[in-house]
Design an enzyme around this catalytic site. Structure first.
Site, mmCIF file in Angstrom:
data_model
loop_
_atom_site.group_PDB
_atom_site.id
_atom_site.type_symbol
_atom_site.label_atom_id
_atom_site.label_comp_id
_atom_site.label_asym_id
_atom_site.label_seq_id
_atom_site.Cartn_x
_atom_site.Cartn_y
_atom_site.Cartn_z
ATOM 1 C CB SER A 262 -0.954 -0.005 1.200
ATOM 2 O OG SER A 262 -0.247 -0.241 2.403
ATOM 3 C CG HIS A 314 -0.899 4.031 3.865
ATOM 4 N ND1 HIS A 314 -2.002 3.711 4.631
ATOM 5 C CD2 HIS A 314 -0.502 2.864 3.293
ATOM 6 C CE1 HIS A 314 -2.259 2.419 4.511
ATOM 7 N NE2 HIS A 314 -1.365 1.896 3.700
#
Length: 342
Positions: A262, A314
Protein backbone atom coordinates in the site's frame (compact mmCIF):
# COMPACT_ATOMS: atom_id res chain seq x y z
CA UNK A 1 -5.21 -8.97 11.39
CA UNK A 2 -7.30 -6.56 9.29
CA UNK A 3 -11.01 -6.87 10.09
CA UNK A 4 -13.07 -7.30 6.90
CA UNK A 5 -16.21 -6.05 8.67
CA UNK A 6 -14.34 -2.91 9.69
CA UNK A 7 -13.37 -2.23 6.07
CA UNK A 8 -16.94 -2.77 4.87
CA UNK A 9 -18.25 -0.40 7.53
CA UNK A 10 -15.81 2.25 6.40
CA UNK A 11 -16.86 1.80 2.76
CA UNK A 12 -20.57 1.84 3.68
CA UNK A 13 -20.10 5.23 5.32
CA UNK A 14 -17.53 6.97 3.12
CA UNK A 15 -18.90 5.93 -0.28
CA UNK A 16 -22.46 7.26 0.30
CA UNK A 17 -21.03 10.47 1.77
CA UNK A 18 -18.90 10.88 -1.37
CA UNK A 19 -22.01 10.37 -3.53
CA UNK A 20 -23.93 12.97 -1.52
CA UNK A 21 -21.07 15.45 -1.80
CA UNK A 22 -20.68 14.91 -5.55
CA UNK A 23 -24.38 15.18 -6.35
CA UNK A 24 -24.81 18.23 -4.11
CA UNK A 25 -21.88 19.96 -5.78
CA UNK A 26 -22.50 19.03 -9.42
CA UNK A 27 -26.19 18.13 -9.48
CA UNK A 28 -27.35 15.03 -11.31
CA UNK A 29 -29.81 12.22 -10.70
CA UNK A 30 -31.47 12.77 -7.28
CA UNK A 31 -32.04 9.01 -7.15
CA UNK A 32 -28.38 8.54 -6.23
CA UNK A 33 -28.84 10.87 -3.27
CA UNK A 34 -31.81 8.85 -2.07
CA UNK A 35 -30.05 5.51 -2.28
CA UNK A 36 -26.93 6.99 -0.63
CA UNK A 37 -29.07 8.18 2.27
CA UNK A 38 -30.72 4.77 2.42
CA UNK A 39 -27.34 3.03 2.68
CA UNK A 40 -26.35 5.35 5.53
CA UNK A 41 -29.69 4.74 7.24
CA UNK A 42 -29.40 0.95 6.98
CA UNK A 43 -25.82 1.08 8.24
CA UNK A 44 -26.81 3.30 11.15
CA UNK A 45 -29.68 1.02 12.17
CA UNK A 46 -27.40 -2.01 12.00
CA UNK A 47 -24.80 -0.22 14.12
CA UNK A 48 -27.42 0.67 16.72
CA UNK A 49 -28.83 -2.85 17.10
CA UNK A 50 -25.93 -5.13 16.06
CA UNK A 51 -22.64 -3.18 15.93
CA UNK A 52 -20.59 -6.34 15.37
CA UNK A 53 -22.47 -7.00 12.12
CA UNK A 54 -22.94 -3.38 10.99
CA UNK A 55 -20.09 -3.57 8.50
CA UNK A 56 -21.51 -6.62 6.76
CA UNK A 57 -25.07 -5.21 6.70
CA UNK A 58 -23.92 -1.78 5.52
CA UNK A 59 -21.52 -3.35 3.02
CA UNK A 60 -24.32 -5.45 1.55
CA UNK A 61 -26.53 -2.36 1.24
CA UNK A 62 -23.69 -0.45 -0.41
CA UNK A 63 -23.05 -3.29 -2.88
CA UNK A 64 -26.70 -3.73 -3.86
CA UNK A 65 -27.78 -0.07 -3.95
CA UNK A 66 -24.68 1.83 -5.07
CA UNK A 67 -21.94 -0.38 -6.46
CA UNK A 68 -24.04 -2.87 -8.46
CA UNK A 69 -26.28 -0.22 -10.12
CA UNK A 70 -23.22 1.80 -11.16
CA UNK A 71 -21.68 -1.28 -12.78
CA UNK A 72 -24.93 -2.27 -14.50
CA UNK A 73 -25.57 1.25 -15.82
CA UNK A 74 -22.10 1.30 -17.35
CA UNK A 75 -22.53 -2.20 -18.80
CA UNK A 76 -25.92 -1.31 -20.27
CA UNK A 77 -24.41 1.74 -21.98
CA UNK A 78 -21.57 -0.37 -23.38
CA UNK A 79 -24.04 -2.96 -24.71
CA UNK A 80 -26.07 -0.22 -26.37
CA UNK A 81 -22.92 1.30 -27.83
CA UNK A 82 -22.28 -1.90 -29.82
CA UNK A 83 -25.93 -2.21 -30.88
CA UNK A 84 -27.14 -4.79 -28.30
CA UNK A 85 -30.14 -2.73 -27.18
CA UNK A 86 -32.19 -5.69 -25.96
CA UNK A 87 -29.41 -6.78 -23.65
CA UNK A 88 -29.01 -3.22 -22.38
CA UNK A 89 -32.71 -2.99 -21.50
CA UNK A 90 -32.66 -6.39 -19.78
CA UNK A 91 -29.69 -5.27 -17.71
CA UNK A 92 -31.52 -2.13 -16.63
CA UNK A 93 -34.61 -4.20 -15.85
CA UNK A 94 -32.63 -6.06 -13.18
CA UNK A 95 -32.23 -2.78 -11.30
CA UNK A 96 -35.93 -1.94 -10.93
CA UNK A 97 -36.09 -3.17 -7.32
CA UNK A 98 -32.79 -1.47 -6.45
CA UNK A 99 -32.78 1.99 -8.00
CA UNK A 100 -35.33 4.86 -8.14
CA UNK A 101 -37.46 5.00 -11.29
CA UNK A 102 -36.18 8.45 -12.33
CA UNK A 103 -32.63 7.20 -12.76
CA UNK A 104 -33.77 4.19 -14.76
CA UNK A 105 -35.96 6.32 -17.03
CA UNK A 106 -32.99 8.55 -17.83
CA UNK A 107 -30.85 5.58 -18.86
CA UNK A 108 -33.67 3.96 -20.84
CA UNK A 109 -34.18 7.25 -22.70
CA UNK A 110 -30.48 7.36 -23.45
CA UNK A 111 -30.59 3.84 -24.90
CA UNK A 112 -33.72 4.69 -26.91
CA UNK A 113 -31.89 7.67 -28.42
CA UNK A 114 -28.94 5.47 -29.32
CA UNK A 115 -31.21 2.88 -30.95
CA UNK A 116 -33.03 5.58 -32.94
CA UNK A 117 -29.74 6.89 -34.23
CA UNK A 118 -28.58 3.36 -35.03
CA UNK A 119 -31.71 2.66 -37.09
CA UNK A 120 -31.80 6.01 -38.91
CA UNK A 121 -28.10 6.66 -39.51
CA UNK A 122 -26.39 3.37 -38.88
CA UNK A 123 -23.82 5.00 -36.56
CA UNK A 124 -23.46 5.53 -32.83
CA UNK A 125 -20.42 7.78 -32.60
CA UNK A 126 -22.11 10.88 -31.09
CA UNK A 127 -23.43 8.78 -28.22
CA UNK A 128 -20.37 6.61 -27.52
CA UNK A 129 -19.17 6.91 -23.94
CA UNK A 130 -15.62 7.63 -22.81
CA UNK A 131 -14.05 4.84 -20.79
CA UNK A 132 -13.46 5.84 -17.19
CA UNK A 133 -11.07 3.30 -15.84
CA UNK A 134 -9.46 5.77 -13.47
CA UNK A 135 -10.19 9.18 -12.02
CA UNK A 136 -6.85 10.24 -13.52
CA UNK A 137 -7.67 9.33 -17.12
CA UNK A 138 -7.90 6.48 -19.57
CA UNK A 139 -4.89 4.16 -19.89
CA UNK A 140 -3.61 3.34 -23.35
CA UNK A 141 -4.21 -0.39 -22.82
CA UNK A 142 -6.11 -2.66 -20.45
CA UNK A 143 -2.90 -4.53 -19.58
CA UNK A 144 0.30 -2.63 -18.87
CA UNK A 145 3.57 -4.60 -18.51
CA UNK A 146 4.84 -2.75 -15.44
CA UNK A 147 1.59 -3.14 -13.51
CA UNK A 148 1.31 -6.81 -14.44
CA UNK A 149 4.92 -7.42 -13.42
CA UNK A 150 4.27 -6.09 -9.92
CA UNK A 151 0.94 -7.91 -9.66
CA UNK A 152 2.71 -11.15 -10.61
CA UNK A 153 5.51 -10.55 -8.09
CA UNK A 154 3.03 -9.86 -5.28
CA UNK A 155 1.04 -12.99 -6.06
CA UNK A 156 4.21 -15.09 -6.36
CA UNK A 157 5.45 -13.90 -2.98
CA UNK A 158 2.05 -14.63 -1.45
CA UNK A 159 2.21 -18.19 -2.79
CA UNK A 160 5.68 -18.48 -1.25
CA UNK A 161 4.30 -17.28 2.09
CA UNK A 162 1.63 -19.97 2.05
CA UNK A 163 4.11 -22.67 1.03
CA UNK A 164 6.58 -21.73 3.77
CA UNK A 165 4.20 -21.55 6.70
CA UNK A 166 1.32 -19.18 6.03
CA UNK A 167 0.77 -15.55 5.11
CA UNK A 168 -0.13 -14.65 8.71
CA UNK A 169 2.82 -16.46 10.26
CA UNK A 170 5.20 -13.83 11.65
CA UNK A 171 8.18 -16.20 11.43
CA UNK A 172 7.48 -16.87 7.74
CA UNK A 173 7.15 -13.16 7.03
CA UNK A 174 10.41 -12.52 8.88
CA UNK A 175 12.29 -15.07 6.78
CA UNK A 176 10.88 -13.69 3.53
CA UNK A 177 11.85 -10.10 4.33
CA UNK A 178 9.16 -8.29 6.31
CA UNK A 179 10.14 -4.80 7.46
CA UNK A 180 11.43 -5.00 11.03
CA UNK A 181 13.04 -1.72 12.06
CA UNK A 182 15.43 -3.18 14.62
CA UNK A 183 17.21 -5.65 12.27
CA UNK A 184 17.29 -2.97 9.56
CA UNK A 185 18.95 -0.33 11.73
CA UNK A 186 20.96 -2.52 14.10
CA UNK A 187 22.24 -5.15 11.67
CA UNK A 188 22.05 -3.36 8.33
CA UNK A 189 19.35 -5.57 6.82
CA UNK A 190 18.39 -2.84 4.37
CA UNK A 191 17.16 -5.38 1.83
CA UNK A 192 13.98 -5.56 3.92
CA UNK A 193 13.10 -2.09 2.62
CA UNK A 194 12.73 -3.67 -0.82
CA UNK A 195 11.15 -7.03 0.05
CA UNK A 196 8.52 -5.88 2.56
CA UNK A 197 6.27 -4.16 -0.06
CA UNK A 198 5.90 -7.51 -1.88
CA UNK A 199 4.63 -9.42 1.19
CA UNK A 200 1.06 -9.42 2.48
CA UNK A 201 -0.73 -10.42 5.65
CA UNK A 202 -3.63 -12.54 4.44
CA UNK A 203 -5.55 -12.79 1.17
CA UNK A 204 -7.73 -9.72 1.84
CA UNK A 205 -4.64 -7.56 2.28
CA UNK A 206 -3.25 -8.86 -1.03
CA UNK A 207 -6.52 -8.37 -2.91
CA UNK A 208 -7.02 -4.77 -1.80
CA UNK A 209 -3.49 -3.74 -2.75
CA UNK A 210 -3.57 -5.51 -6.13
CA UNK A 211 -6.92 -3.90 -6.93
CA UNK A 212 -5.57 -0.44 -6.06
CA UNK A 213 -2.37 -1.07 -8.04
CA UNK A 214 -4.35 -2.15 -11.11
CA UNK A 215 -6.79 0.76 -10.81
CA UNK A 216 -4.27 3.56 -10.36
CA UNK A 217 -1.14 2.06 -11.87
CA UNK A 218 -2.27 1.51 -15.47
CA UNK A 219 -2.98 5.18 -16.08
CA UNK A 220 0.29 6.35 -14.58
CA UNK A 221 2.27 3.79 -16.56
CA UNK A 222 0.46 4.84 -19.73
CA UNK A 223 1.39 8.46 -19.04
CA UNK A 224 5.06 8.18 -18.06
CA UNK A 225 6.17 4.87 -19.55
CA UNK A 226 6.89 1.44 -18.11
CA UNK A 227 10.46 2.08 -16.92
CA UNK A 228 9.61 5.32 -15.11
CA UNK A 229 6.54 3.72 -13.58
CA UNK A 230 8.52 0.78 -12.24
CA UNK A 231 11.12 3.14 -10.76
CA UNK A 232 8.40 5.19 -9.07
CA UNK A 233 6.76 2.10 -7.61
CA UNK A 234 9.98 0.62 -6.23
CA UNK A 235 11.31 3.93 -4.90
CA UNK A 236 7.97 4.71 -3.23
CA UNK A 237 7.93 1.29 -1.59
CA UNK A 238 11.44 1.82 -0.25
CA UNK A 239 10.57 5.34 0.88
CA UNK A 240 7.51 4.18 2.79
CA UNK A 241 9.52 1.52 4.63
CA UNK A 242 12.39 3.92 5.31
CA UNK A 243 10.05 6.42 6.93
CA UNK A 244 8.63 3.73 9.21
CA UNK A 245 12.15 2.66 10.22
CA UNK A 246 13.24 6.22 10.94
CA UNK A 247 10.14 7.03 12.98
CA UNK A 248 10.74 3.84 14.96
CA UNK A 249 14.36 4.87 15.50
CA UNK A 250 13.32 8.15 17.15
CA UNK A 251 10.62 6.48 19.23
CA UNK A 252 7.73 8.11 17.38
CA UNK A 253 6.30 4.85 16.08
CA UNK A 254 5.89 1.33 17.41
CA UNK A 255 6.04 -1.24 14.59
CA UNK A 256 7.66 -4.61 15.13
CA UNK A 257 6.79 -6.00 11.69
CA UNK A 258 5.31 -4.40 8.59
CA UNK A 259 4.35 -5.80 5.17
CA UNK A 260 2.26 -4.68 2.22
CA UNK A 261 2.29 -2.82 -1.10
CA UNK A 262 0.00 0.00 0.00
CA UNK A 263 2.90 2.41 0.56
CA UNK A 264 4.08 1.82 -3.01
CA UNK A 265 0.52 2.22 -4.30
CA UNK A 266 0.20 5.52 -2.45
CA UNK A 267 3.46 6.42 -4.17
CA UNK A 268 1.70 5.92 -7.51
CA UNK A 269 -0.98 8.38 -6.37
CA UNK A 270 1.72 10.77 -5.17
CA UNK A 271 3.51 10.56 -8.52
CA UNK A 272 0.31 11.63 -10.24
CA UNK A 273 0.15 14.60 -7.91
CA UNK A 274 3.73 15.47 -8.85
CA UNK A 275 2.94 15.29 -12.57
CA UNK A 276 -0.14 17.46 -12.17
CA UNK A 277 1.64 20.03 -10.02
CA UNK A 278 4.32 20.34 -12.69
CA UNK A 279 1.63 20.95 -15.33
CA UNK A 280 -1.01 22.82 -13.35
CA UNK A 281 -2.41 24.45 -16.50
CA UNK A 282 -3.12 21.09 -18.13
CA UNK A 283 -6.78 20.29 -18.80
CA UNK A 284 -8.53 18.78 -15.76
CA UNK A 285 -5.36 19.12 -13.62
CA UNK A 286 -7.17 21.00 -10.86
CA UNK A 287 -10.03 18.47 -10.77
CA UNK A 288 -7.64 15.53 -10.57
CA UNK A 289 -5.61 17.17 -7.82
CA UNK A 290 -8.83 17.50 -5.84
CA UNK A 291 -9.44 13.78 -6.37
CA UNK A 292 -5.95 13.03 -5.10
CA UNK A 293 -6.51 15.20 -2.04
CA UNK A 294 -9.73 13.32 -1.29
CA UNK A 295 -7.89 9.98 -1.61
CA UNK A 296 -5.24 11.11 0.87
CA UNK A 297 -7.84 12.39 3.32
CA UNK A 298 -9.94 9.21 3.13
CA UNK A 299 -6.86 7.00 3.46
CA UNK A 300 -5.64 9.02 6.46
CA UNK A 301 -9.00 8.77 8.20
CA UNK A 302 -9.05 5.03 7.58
CA UNK A 303 -5.52 4.71 8.96
CA UNK A 304 -6.46 6.61 12.10
CA UNK A 305 -9.44 4.40 12.91
CA UNK A 306 -7.69 1.15 11.91
CA UNK A 307 -4.80 0.35 14.26
CA UNK A 308 -3.54 -2.50 12.06
CA UNK A 309 -2.80 -0.09 9.19
CA UNK A 310 0.34 2.07 9.07
CA UNK A 311 -0.40 5.72 8.33
CA UNK A 312 3.34 6.45 8.35
CA UNK A 313 3.95 3.97 5.52
CA UNK A 314 1.14 5.43 3.42
CA UNK A 315 2.21 9.05 3.89
CA UNK A 316 5.85 8.11 3.36
CA UNK A 317 5.01 6.35 0.11
CA UNK A 318 2.87 9.26 -1.06
CA UNK A 319 5.59 11.81 -0.30
CA UNK A 320 8.28 9.73 -2.02
CA UNK A 321 6.03 9.24 -5.05
CA UNK A 322 5.30 12.97 -5.16
CA UNK A 323 9.01 13.77 -5.34
CA UNK A 324 9.56 11.02 -7.90
CA UNK A 325 6.74 12.43 -10.01
CA UNK A 326 8.53 15.77 -10.12
CA UNK A 327 11.89 14.19 -10.89
CA UNK A 328 10.88 11.57 -13.46
CA UNK A 329 8.09 13.33 -15.34
CA UNK A 330 8.70 13.01 -19.10
CA UNK A 331 8.29 15.97 -21.44
CA UNK A 332 4.67 17.07 -21.53
CA UNK A 333 4.11 16.16 -25.19
CA UNK A 334 4.70 12.46 -24.42
CA UNK A 335 1.91 12.48 -21.85
CA UNK A 336 -0.70 14.12 -24.06
CA UNK A 337 -2.77 10.99 -24.91
CA UNK A 338 -3.38 10.10 -21.27
CA UNK A 339 -4.21 13.71 -20.44
CA UNK A 340 -7.20 13.51 -22.77
CA UNK A 341 -8.96 10.98 -20.55
CA UNK A 342 -11.79 12.11 -18.28
Amino acid sequence: MIDFGHILLFVAIVSPLAVLFRTARRGGDPGWRRVALLVLFVTGIAWFFRPNYAGFVGGAAWFLLLFLPAIVFRKAAELARIGRFGGARRALGLLRPLHPAAGLREHVAFIDAMETQWRTRGVLQPFSLPRRNSIFGDPAAAIMPGVMTFVTLNVAMFIAEIALGGSTNSRTLHRLGALEPYPVLAFGQYWRLITAPFLHYGSLHLFLNIFALYYFGRTLESAIGTLRFMIVYIVAGIGSCAEVALLWRFGWLHADQLVGASGAVMGVVGAWAGLLLRDRREALASQRLQHIASIVVIQTVFDIITPQVSMAAHLGGFTTGLLAGFALAPPRRTREPAALGI
